[in-house]
Every structure is written in C-alpha cells, then in structure tokens.
Design a protein around this motif. Structure first.
Motif, short mmCIF file in Angstrom:
data_model
loop_
_atom_site.label_atom_id
_atom_site.label_comp_id
_atom_site.label_asym_id
_atom_site.label_seq_id
_atom_site.Cartn_x
_atom_site.Cartn_y
_atom_site.Cartn_z
N ASP A 59 -1.67 -5.31 -4.41
CA ASP A 59 -1.36 -6.72 -4.17
C ASP A 59 -2.57 -7.64 -4.34
N GLU A 60 -3.74 -7.05 -4.43
CA GLU A 60 -4.95 -7.86 -4.57
C GLU A 60 -4.96 -8.61 -5.91
N LYS A 61 -4.22 -8.14 -6.89
CA LYS A 61 -4.08 -8.81 -8.19
C LYS A 61 -5.42 -9.04 -8.88
N GLU A 62 -6.32 -8.13 -8.71
CA GLU A 62 -7.63 -8.23 -9.35
C GLU A 62 -7.72 -7.11 -10.37
N GLU A 63 -8.09 -7.44 -11.59
CA GLU A 63 -8.15 -6.44 -12.65
C GLU A 63 -9.45 -5.64 -12.63
N ASN A 64 -10.49 -6.19 -12.06
CA ASN A 64 -11.78 -5.51 -12.04
C ASN A 64 -11.95 -4.78 -10.71
N PRO A 65 -11.96 -3.44 -10.73
CA PRO A 65 -12.09 -2.67 -9.48
C PRO A 65 -13.37 -2.98 -8.71
N GLU A 66 -14.41 -3.40 -9.43
CA GLU A 66 -15.66 -3.74 -8.75
C GLU A 66 -15.45 -4.89 -7.77
N TYR A 67 -14.64 -5.86 -8.16
CA TYR A 67 -14.36 -7.00 -7.28
C TYR A 67 -13.49 -6.58 -6.09
N ILE A 68 -12.59 -5.64 -6.32
CA ILE A 68 -11.77 -5.13 -5.22
C ILE A 68 -12.68 -4.47 -4.18
N GLY A 69 -13.63 -3.67 -4.65
CA GLY A 69 -14.54 -2.97 -3.75
C GLY A 69 -15.45 -3.90 -2.97
N LYS A 70 -15.65 -5.11 -3.46
CA LYS A 70 -16.51 -6.07 -2.78
C LYS A 70 -15.72 -7.09 -1.96
N SER A 71 -14.41 -6.98 -1.99
CA SER A 71 -13.57 -7.94 -1.29
C SER A 71 -13.51 -7.64 0.20
N LYS A 72 -14.01 -8.56 1.00
CA LYS A 72 -13.94 -8.39 2.46
C LYS A 72 -12.49 -8.34 2.92
N ASN A 73 -11.64 -9.08 2.23
CA ASN A 73 -10.22 -9.11 2.57
C ASN A 73 -9.58 -7.72 2.41
N VAL A 74 -9.88 -7.05 1.31
CA VAL A 74 -9.32 -5.71 1.07
C VAL A 74 -9.82 -4.74 2.12
N TRP A 75 -11.14 -4.72 2.35
CA TRP A 75 -11.71 -3.82 3.35
C TRP A 75 -11.07 -4.06 4.72
N SER A 76 -10.94 -5.32 5.09
CA SER A 76 -10.38 -5.67 6.39
C SER A 76 -8.91 -5.27 6.51
N ASN A 77 -8.13 -5.57 5.49
CA ASN A 77 -6.70 -5.26 5.54
C ASN A 77 -6.44 -3.76 5.58
N LEU A 78 -7.20 -3.00 4.81
CA LEU A 78 -7.02 -1.55 4.81
C LEU A 78 -7.42 -0.96 6.16
N PHE A 79 -8.55 -1.42 6.70
CA PHE A 79 -9.00 -0.93 8.01
C PHE A 79 -7.96 -1.25 9.08
N LYS A 80 -7.46 -2.47 9.08
CA LYS A 80 -6.47 -2.88 10.09
C LYS A 80 -5.19 -2.05 9.98
N GLU A 81 -4.79 -1.73 8.76
CA GLU A 81 -3.58 -0.93 8.57
C GLU A 81 -3.73 0.44 9.23
N VAL A 82 -4.87 1.09 9.00
CA VAL A 82 -5.11 2.40 9.60
C VAL A 82 -5.31 2.28 11.11
N LEU A 83 -6.02 1.25 11.54
CA LEU A 83 -6.24 1.05 12.97
C LEU A 83 -4.92 0.85 13.71
N LEU A 84 -4.05 0.02 13.17
CA LEU A 84 -2.74 -0.20 13.81
C LEU A 84 -1.94 1.09 13.89
N TYR A 85 -2.07 1.93 12.88
CA TYR A 85 -1.38 3.21 12.89
C TYR A 85 -1.86 4.08 14.06
N THR A 86 -3.15 4.00 14.38
CA THR A 86 -3.68 4.82 15.48
C THR A 86 -3.16 4.36 16.84
N LEU A 87 -2.71 3.13 16.92
CA LEU A 87 -2.23 2.58 18.19
C LEU A 87 -0.78 2.93 18.47
N VAL A 88 -0.10 3.46 17.47
CA VAL A 88 1.32 3.80 17.62
C VAL A 88 1.46 5.18 18.22
#
Length: 88
Positions: A59-88
């Motif tokens: 969903d990031e809609k970025e063609e360059n993987p380097e930009y995905i890896g530097k995106s604070k939004n991607v890092w944050s969203n992925l971390f939150k997804e896993v963190l929320l899973y641990t709370l269930v």
C-alpha cells in the motif's frame, strides 16, 4: 522464515529490513534472568500476519524499495501491526 537458508526470491533490503524489524515488538527481557526471549513464536506471528504485513508494504505505492526502507511511516505501521498482535 528467519533461518539459515537461501531465499527463493530476491527481496530488496529496503523491503526486508522494515518487515524483519517489525518483529522486534515480539522481544522482551525476562525479569528474572535478564535474558531476551520471544513473547510469541515469530513463525506463528508471520503465518497469521504475513499477508497483512505484505499489504502494508504494498500500500505504500512506492516503486523504489530504498525509499520504502527509509519510510518512518512503513517502519511504524509494521511495528504497530506486530505489537497489536502481541496484545491479543
């Protein structure tokens, strides 16, 4: 998933790092021993969340993987997804 075996496909580091980094939400320190341990089995979490995690990256809609890896939004969203899973 995270074992010493060759990859079937080439996954750019810009995608791989934030995905693997999200699993740091599963690590905790045992208060009695001070040793790090998994809160939940990372393989089970991957089996349950893998599609959702891939969707977040897609969903990031970025063609360059380097930009995905530097995106604070991607890092944050992925971390939150896993963190929320641990709370269930």
């Amino acid at each position: 998933m995270f074992y010493q075996a060759g990859l079937k496909y080439l996954v750019p580091k810009g995608i791989l790092y934030p995905v693997v980094g999200a699993f740091r939400a599963l690590v905790e320190v045992d208060p009695g021993t001070g040793i790090y341990r998994w809160k939940k089995d990372p393989f089970m979490v991957w089996n349950d969340l893998g599609e959702r995690i891939a969707g977040i990256v897609w969903d990031e809609k970025e063609e360059n993987p380097e930009y995905i890896g530097k995106s604070k939004n991607v890092w944050s969203n992925l971390f939150k997804e896993v963190l929320l899973y641990t709370l269930v």
